[in-house]
Design a protein around this motif. Structure first.
Motif, mmCIF file in Angstrom:
data_model
loop_
_atom_site.group_PDB
_atom_site.id
_atom_site.type_symbol
_atom_site.label_atom_id
_atom_site.label_comp_id
_atom_site.label_asym_id
_atom_site.label_seq_id
_atom_site.Cartn_x
_atom_site.Cartn_y
_atom_site.Cartn_z
ATOM 1 N N ASN A 186 0.844 -1.198 0.000
ATOM 2 C CA ASN A 186 0.000 0.000 0.000
ATOM 3 C C ASN A 186 0.878 1.247 0.000
ATOM 4 O O ASN A 186 2.066 1.172 0.332
ATOM 5 C CB ASN A 186 -0.887 -0.022 1.249
ATOM 6 C CG ASN A 186 -2.084 -0.939 1.081
ATOM 7 O OD1 ASN A 186 -2.975 -0.668 0.300
ATOM 8 N ND2 ASN A 186 -2.098 -2.049 1.816
ATOM 9 N N PRO A 187 0.351 2.410 -0.362
ATOM 10 C CA PRO A 187 -1.025 2.658 -0.814
ATOM 11 C C PRO A 187 -1.177 2.426 -2.308
ATOM 12 O O PRO A 187 -0.208 2.454 -3.062
ATOM 13 C CB PRO A 187 -1.228 4.128 -0.452
ATOM 14 C CG PRO A 187 0.127 4.734 -0.622
ATOM 15 C CD PRO A 187 1.112 3.671 -0.175
ATOM 16 N N VAL A 188 -2.412 2.248 -2.739
ATOM 17 C CA VAL A 188 -2.666 1.982 -4.145
ATOM 18 C C VAL A 188 -2.444 3.226 -4.998
ATOM 19 O O VAL A 188 -2.181 3.128 -6.204
ATOM 20 C CB VAL A 188 -4.117 1.459 -4.324
ATOM 21 C CG1 VAL A 188 -5.122 2.557 -4.010
ATOM 22 C CG2 VAL A 188 -4.328 0.898 -5.722
ATOM 23 N N THR A 189 -2.502 4.402 -4.393
ATOM 24 C CA THR A 189 -2.345 5.646 -5.147
ATOM 25 C C THR A 189 -0.979 5.772 -5.810
ATOM 26 O O THR A 189 -0.844 6.481 -6.811
ATOM 27 C CB THR A 189 -2.565 6.859 -4.223
ATOM 28 O OG1 THR A 189 -1.766 6.715 -3.034
ATOM 29 C CG2 THR A 189 -4.029 6.955 -3.806
ATOM 30 N N GLN A 190 0.042 5.093 -5.281
ATOM 31 C CA GLN A 190 1.374 5.194 -5.883
ATOM 32 C C GLN A 190 1.456 4.476 -7.232
ATOM 33 O O GLN A 190 2.387 4.691 -7.993
ATOM 34 C CB GLN A 190 2.421 4.614 -4.924
ATOM 35 C CG GLN A 190 2.295 3.115 -4.682
ATOM 36 C CD GLN A 190 3.328 2.603 -3.709
ATOM 37 O OE1 GLN A 190 4.516 2.912 -3.824
ATOM 38 N NE2 GLN A 190 2.884 1.823 -2.731
ATOM 39 N N TYR A 191 0.480 3.626 -7.540
ATOM 40 C CA TYR A 191 0.474 2.909 -8.809
ATOM 41 C C TYR A 191 -0.432 3.566 -9.853
ATOM 42 O O TYR A 191 -0.508 3.096 -10.990
ATOM 43 C CB TYR A 191 0.010 1.462 -8.591
ATOM 44 C CG TYR A 191 0.752 0.759 -7.474
ATOM 45 C CD1 TYR A 191 2.116 0.529 -7.563
ATOM 46 C CD2 TYR A 191 0.085 0.340 -6.327
ATOM 47 C CE1 TYR A 191 2.798 -0.105 -6.538
ATOM 48 C CE2 TYR A 191 0.753 -0.295 -5.301
ATOM 49 C CZ TYR A 191 2.113 -0.514 -5.409
ATOM 50 O OH TYR A 191 2.785 -1.130 -4.391
#
Length: 242
Positions: A186-191
């Motif tokens: 996590n977090p998913v926002t970095q992808y």
């Protein structure tokens, strides 16, 4: 495209050990800016009911002689029990959930199964426009699903697959080279691509929007991220993605 192996076989207990969680693939923004690329769609399935529990599996004893047969008439529930790791669900583990003060409505992995099949079988994916698919469980475990993955059609096989994934942290194709499903950090926002347009679904929204009217107004060169809750009867909207 690679197919996952058959997971209909009985799940075996996995030995304790340490596994390394994958870092995931973080988009290279400088490379993206140099080359014009086709926009796509990313799905994030939130609050997924995917939890493994150590439950007791009952196996009937085979009776070969009359003496044991008579005993079985008296003790009709004669059985052997062993504990195995299984994906908890309301259909197969109602007694286990009740004994552990858990609500059956919170253990509906069949909803995740249907959502994943709908996305992977969509014309969007067949056209190569599905850029990413992520699942985050209620326990906060983040899973990446490759768009080329062929998930099992039956719930039994899917439950076995998810149980194996949550224990081993990855599922590879038949060649053993490609990780079709894997647990990532996590977090998913970095992808997520920079400047992507993020859309969350919620029953509490004050304004009802028709998707067919809303999506065409988004810039054609921007990726769209859909955040969808897969928990049964939950009012969900995660503002951290916006």
């Amino acid at each position: 495209m690679k197919k996952t192996e058959n997971y209909d076989r009985e799940e075996e207990e996995v030995e304790n050990g340490e596994f390394e969680i994958d870092e995931g693939i973080i988009p290279n923004q400088s490379q993206q800016s140099k080359h014009k690329r086709e926009s796509g769609v990313i799905f994030i399935l939130e609050k997924a009911s995917l939890e493994v529990g150590k439950v007791r599996k009952v196996t009937p004893i085979t009776l070969f002689n009359s003496l044991l047969f008579l005993i079985s008439l008296i003790f009709s529930s004669l059985s052997l029990s062993q504990q195995t790791y299984q994906l908890l669900n309301s259909d197969n583990h109602s007694n286990f959930l009740k004994n552990n003060n858990k609500h059956k409505r919170d253990y509906r992995p069949n909803i995740v199964h249907q959502a994943l099949l709908a996305i992977l079988d969509s014309t969007l994916n067949k056209a190569g426009r599905l850029k990413g698919l992520y699942v985050r469980t209620e326990k906060g475990v983040l899973i990446e699903v490759k768009p080329c993955t062929h998930l099992p059609r039956t719930l039994k096989s899917f439950y076995g697959l998810m149980s194996q994934l949550l224990q081993n942290l990855s599922i590879k194709d038949k060649t053993g080279r490609i990780k079709l499903l894997r647990v990532i950090r996590n977090p998913v926002t970095q992808y997520l691509p920079v400047n992507s347009h993020k859309i969350g679904f919620s029953f509490s929204s004050e304004k009802l929007v028709q998707m067919k009217d809303y999506v065409p107004n988004i810039e054609s060169d921007r990726d769209i991220v859909f955040v969808v809750c897969t928990k049964f009867s939950v009012n969900f909207f995660n503002k951290s993605f916006i």
